[in-house]
Design an enzyme around this catalytic site. Sequence first.
Site, PDB file in Angstrom:
ATOM      1  NE  ARG A 297      -4.229  -1.958   1.626  1.00 61.35           N
ATOM      2  CZ  ARG A 297      -5.124  -2.496   2.441  1.00 61.35           C
ATOM      3  NH1 ARG A 297      -5.001  -2.334   3.751  1.00 61.35           N
ATOM      4  NH2 ARG A 297      -6.130  -3.190   1.959  1.00 61.35           N
ATOM      5  CE1 TYR A 441      -2.699   0.228  -7.990  1.00 63.96           C
ATOM      6  CE2 TYR A 441      -2.953  -1.301  -9.807  1.00 63.96           C
ATOM      7  CZ  TYR A 441      -2.250  -0.304  -9.205  1.00 63.96           C
ATOM      8  OH  TYR A 441      -1.104   0.166  -9.780  1.00 63.96           O
ATOM      9  CD  GLU A 442      -2.163  -4.003  -3.484  1.00 62.10           C
ATOM     10  OE1 GLU A 442      -2.518  -4.364  -2.346  1.00 62.10           O
ATOM     11  OE2 GLU A 442      -1.520  -4.725  -4.256  1.00 62.10           O
ATOM     12  N   GLY A 443      -7.140  -1.880  -2.245  1.00 57.30           N
ATOM     13  CA  GLY A 443      -8.065  -1.256  -1.295  1.00 57.30           C
ATOM     14  C   GLY A 443      -8.368   0.155  -1.737  1.00 57.30           C
ATOM     15  CD  GLN A 448      -6.115   1.739   1.830  1.00 55.90           C
ATOM     16  OE1 GLN A 448      -5.375   1.749   2.807  1.00 55.90           O
ATOM     17  NE2 GLN A 448      -6.455   0.612   1.213  1.00 55.90           N
TER      18      GLN A 448
END
Length: 592
Positions: A297, A441-443, A448
């Site tokens: 992240r 992406y990646e959350g 977040q």
Amino acid sequence: MADYTAPLRDMSFVLNEVFQAGKLWAQLPALAETVDNETATAILEEAGKVAAGSIAPTNRSGDEEGCSWNDGVVTTPKGFIEAYNTYAEGGWVGVGGDPKFGGMGMPKMITAQIEEMINSANLSFGLYPMLTAGACLSIHAHASEELKEKYLPNMYDGSWAGSMCLTEPHAGTDLGIIRTKAEPQADGSYKVTGTKIFITGGEHDLTENIIHLVLAKLPDAPAGAKGISLFLVPKVMVNNDGSLGEKNNVACGSIEHKMGINGSATCVMNFDNATGYIIDAPNKGLAAMFTMMNYERLGVGIQGLSLGERSYQSAIEYAKDRIQSRAPSGVVAPDKQADPIIVHPDVRRMLLTMKALNEGGRAFSSYVAMQLDIAKYSEEVEEQKRGAELVALLTPIAKAFLTDVGLESTIHGQQIFGGHGYIREWGQEQLIRDCRITQIYEGTNGIQSLDLAGRKIVANGGAFYQHFSDEVKAFIAANQTDLAEFTAPLKAAIENLDDLTAWLLAEAKNNANEIGAASVEYLHVFGYTAYAYMWAMMARAAQGKEQEEDFYASKMGTARFFFARLLPRIQSLSSSVKAGSESLYLLDAEQF
């Protein structure tokens, strides 16, 4: 688009003059004999050459050609294989890897700079080694010694790649409802069956093997996230002597046609009784995955920074060359028909905004990387704990804020080009398209923000936050005389963030909606306040040196711009937070 030049001078300033990384490394036994300032400089200079010379030339052509899929086989754009071989042969895939298995053992403070350079050169290309490095992190932290010895050396040297297989068609953020299954076998292996989507680098032609890390559920797994396990599933089976054997039952069903990052293969991956090996214990998959996620992240945040930097480099060159109209104050270039557009206030506003956000982001990403290094390498228990808690607190900010302002910077760069920024020839529109995915992406950045407000603030009563607040206040107390120009507004900003945090903690006790309602604006207030701390530290390092080098004069001027024109954004954001959640629920679903 301007040729890419690695910002090595600013990277050196951040590492050596702002954070004095050499002193930190010398205090961490695991790093003391591995890296020093001289080694770091040599590594970053070489990485800059590779990024500019071998990778950057593939950026536009890779975007235009994209990846192709034919009966399960994915072909990357022309030039990617050659660039990847150059990258792998230089040892760059394993630059942060454990030397025991062939890695270089460099700290995250260095690998963060390398990631920025590679992603500025070509984000699509950079995703392939980034996913491999992420997979290696989870394997190294959680897999058995046997699996580490069997897979890490070839992944570190770039012979084999890695992928992370999380998302399913019905399960994105809510991984607890995944359907991929893993059946235990008599020999200790597992048969993995299921479909994963949006898998970066799930299939490609850069390496002879791809090692997939797959989230799946055992037959007797508890419901929800507590029942997720992590499995290592190779594309090609590996024999006991390390040679490659038969192809595993893993196939790429298709690749996605996307808005951006076209040179990166985004795959649908089908596992049909594929042989896999469990990483860590049963039902501990998310814990193993999150070892990687803190690093990844931050890495995605750095992608936003990377594209903002690339956009700035092109925009500043264009603004100095493009002539249109005369300066408001009078003729600046009498020998030309018009003045360069850099004389115009609005163009300067955009350029300085990009510069301030990029340099602030570089310092902040390096600061978070420093906490990762302390958490990983410190032998002092309290120091290690504090570093880990700061990482937990700051990771969602690094991911979301850097990518949000990264998109802002790419848009400013396009705007400076005017109509030329909208057409493909100049490359600015590609940077916007590529940057957009970093917020997803990646959350997603909304997730977040929820993570920050809910898990990292409310869940621990603000304990993690107190580390950051106390550190900023200690800096202000130590520098308020010589650095009053910057510490005064920083003091007001941290006090505002203290107040906002206390408000969030209080309101969350009475109304569950307040966390989600406040989260995005709260994260942005935190982000600008964190950047203010970075800029105050950079001003301290540059102050009094303005006559030595233009670099320092530029740094001081940009710091003043940040405090005057960007930090005040926290005022409206804070008002939005305190407006509460009520207005979000005035409409019934049918009224939208």
